[in-house]
Design an enzyme around this catalytic site. Structure first.
Site, PDB file in Angstrom:
ATOM      1  N   LYS A 113      89.122  86.936  70.991  1.00  8.05           N
ATOM      2  CA  LYS A 113      90.533  87.815  70.789  1.00  8.05           C
ATOM      3  C   LYS A 113      90.296  88.953  72.075  1.00  8.05           C
ATOM      4  CE  LYS A 113      92.308  86.011  67.168  1.00  8.05           C
ATOM      5  NZ  LYS A 113      93.601  85.115  67.503  1.00  8.05           N
TER       6      LYS A 113
ATOM      7  N   GLU B 216      99.595  91.790  64.854  1.00  9.43           N
ATOM      8  CA  GLU B 216      99.382  91.351  63.511  1.00  9.43           C
ATOM      9  C   GLU B 216      97.881  91.086  63.376  1.00  9.43           C
ATOM     10  OE1 GLU B 216      98.840  88.189  66.053  1.00  9.43           O
ATOM     11  OE2 GLU B 216     100.403  89.269  66.159  1.00  9.43           O
TER      12      GLU B 216
ATOM     13  N   SER C 229      83.889  80.527  68.198  1.00  5.74           N
ATOM     14  CA  SER C 229      84.799  81.651  68.373  1.00  5.74           C
ATOM     15  C   SER C 229      84.636  83.165  68.013  1.00  5.74           C
ATOM     16  CB  SER C 229      86.228  81.151  67.983  1.00  5.74           C
ATOM     17  OG  SER C 229      86.324  81.251  66.401  1.00  5.74           O
TER      18      SER C 229
END
Length: 398
Positions: free
Chosen positions: A91, A113, A379
Site C-alpha cells: 500500500k 477508506e 503483498s
C-alpha cells in the site's frame, strides 16, 4: 513491443470503468486527471518519488526463492516481498505517489477508506510525514478484526472513524469516505487505496503500483535470464495484483488472480466477485460486482478484511473478459492452511490476503505440470492477522 493500451481517454477499459459520480465531484476528478498527466512524466516529481521509495519505503523489495515450498510443489516458487516494505505491505507504493499529488494540488486534508487497515496505516504514515490532517474510515467489523492497525493509525496521528452501516466492512467504509469527499471537496484529497473508483483513480493507483512488476521482471531476469512461467496474486479491489501483472501483460507469462470464496461458492458467505458476480455500477465505475436481481449490492464475506469487498477494479474486469488473466478462488480454510504452510516452511508469516494466492498453489487448483518458475506476490505481512488466525484455530491469546 507494447500493444496493451488501457484505459482510453475517457477512462474506459473496454466496457468497464468511467466516471459515475455526483456532478459536484466532476471538477475534482478533472483537476486530478490534469495534474496527474502533467506530473506522471515529470522528472522532478518522479525523482522525488524514487528517492522516497529508496530512503523511506526501502525499495526495491527482494524477490526471494522459497526452497521448502518449492520442494513441496516440485517447481520453483519465488516470493515478491512487499511484506518487507515500510508499513508492511504494498500500500505504501500508492500512498506516497498520491500524497505528492495532493500536495501539488494544495489539499490540506486527506481522507481514506481501509479494510485490513494496511492502506489506512500507509495513508496515516504519509500524512504524518508531510504534516497533513488524516481521517480514515473503517467498518466496525474490520476495527474489531484489525485492532493492531487501528492503534497504529492513531499513533500516527490519524482519526479513525468507525462505520456501522451495512456489513460494517470495506464497502461501507468506502461509502462514507465518498460522502465526506462530496461534502468537503475543496480542501480534501480522497486517497483511494485500490484500483477502484472513478477515472482516473484506477489508472493512477495502477501506475504507482506497477513498480512491483517492473522490479520483479528485472530481478527474475537477473536470476534466470528470462521470464517466469506464471504470476499469482490475491485480489480484492486488485491493486497488488495489477501492480505485478501490468508490466508483464504483453509477455508470454500466465497470470492468476485469487479472490476470496469465504465459506464456499455454494454459500452466501463469500467475496467471489469474478466467479459469481456480474457487471454493474459501484463506487463510481462500471465493473464486476456482487449484486442481486434488484441491483442491490450483496454483503461479502472473507476471513481476510482486505478481500472482504463485493467489487473489483474495472481493469481486472477487462482482463477477465479478454481472457488475459485467470481468476481463481480460495476459501477461508484454504487460506488459513496456506498461512500456516508458509509460516512453518519458510519462516515468513504472510498477510491473510496473500495467503489466498498461496492457497491455489498448495491446493493445486490450476495446472502446474508445464511450469518451472512461479512468482507469488506476497503483498503484506501477517502481524495484523495473528488474532484472527488465533480465533479461527480456537486459541486464546488473552
Amino acid at each position: 513491443m507494447t500493444t496493451y493500451s488501457q484505459p482510453d481517454d475517457a477512462g474506459h477499459y473496454g466496457e468497464f470503468g468511467g466516471k459515475y459520480v455526483p456532478e459536484t465531484l466532476i471538477p475534482a476528478l478533472e483537476e486530478l486527471e490534469s495534474v496527474y498527466y502533467h506530473l506522471k512524466d515529470d522528472s522532478e516529481f518522479q525523482g522525488e518519488l524514487d528517492e522516497l521509495h529508496r530512503e523511506y519505503t526501502g525499495r526495491p523489495s527482494p524477490l526471494t526463492y522459497a526452497p521448502r515450498l518449492s520442494d513441496d510443489l516440485k517447481l520453483n516458487i519465488f516470493l515478491k516481498r512487499e511484506d518487507l516494505n515500510h508499513t508492511g505491505a504494498h500500500k505504501i507504493n500508492n500512498t506516497l505517489g498520491q500524497i505528492l499529488l495532493a500536495r501539488k494540488m494544495g489539499k490540506t486534508r486527506i481522507i481514506a477508506e481501509t479494510g485490513a487497515g494496511q492502506h489506512g496505516v500507509a495513508t496515516a504514515t504519509v500524512a504524518a510525514k508531510f504534516g497533513l490532517q488524516c481521517i480514515v474510515y473503517m467498518g466496525e467489523e474490520d476495527i474489531r478484526r484489525q485492532q493492531l492497525n487501528v492503534f497504529r493509525m492513531e499513533l500516527l496521528g490519524a482519526e479513525v472513524r468507525p462505520v456501522n452501516s451495512g456489513s460494517k466492512t470495506l464497502k461501507d467504509a468506502t461509502n462514507e469516505a465518498i460522502r465526506d469527499w462530496v461534502a468537503n471537496v475543496e480542501d480534501t484529497y480522497y486517497l483511494i487505496g485500490s484500483v477502484v473508483g472513478p477515472h482516473p483513480y484506477p489508472m493512477i493507483v495502477r501506475d504507482f503500483q506497477k513498480i512491483i512488476g517492473e522490479e520483479t521482471k528485472e530481478q527474475f531476469a537477473a536470476m534466470s535470464g528470462g521470464l517466469p512461467d506464471a504470476l499469482v496474486a490475491c485480489v480484492g479491489g486488485g491493486s497488488n495484483a495489477i501492480g505485478i501483472f501490468y508490466p508483464f501483460i504483453d509477455d508470454d507469462v500466465q497470470m492468476y488472480a485469487v479472490e476470496a470464496s469465504g465459506l464456499g461458492l455454494d454459500t452466501e458467505k463469500h467475496a467471489a466477485t469474478m466467479s459469481l458476480g456480474s457487471q454493474g455500477i459501484f463506487h463510481g465505475a462500471s465493473s464486476y460486482l456482487l449484486h442481486n436481481d434488484n441491483g442491490q449490492v450483496q454483503l461479502p464475506h472473507s476471513i481476510s478484511a482486505g478481500l472482504d469487498y463485493p467489487g473489483i477494479g474495472p481493469e481486472h474486469s477487462y482482463l477477465k473478459t479478454s481472457g488475459r488473466v485467470k481468476y481463481l478462488d480460495a476459501t477461508d480454510n484454504e487460506a488459513v492452511q496456506a498461512f500456516r504452510w508458509l509460516s512453518e516452511k519458510e519462516g515468513i508469516i504472510p498477510a491473510l490476503e496473500s495467503a489466498h494466492a498461496l492457497a491455489v498453489l498448495q491446493q493445486r487448483k490450476t495446472s502446474m505440470e508445464k511450469w518451472d518458475n512461479v512468482v507469488v506476490n506476497l503483498s503484506g505481512r501477517g502481524d495484523k492477522d495473528v488474532n484472527t488466525i488465533a480465533d479461527y484455530l480456537g486459541k486464546d491469546l488473552s
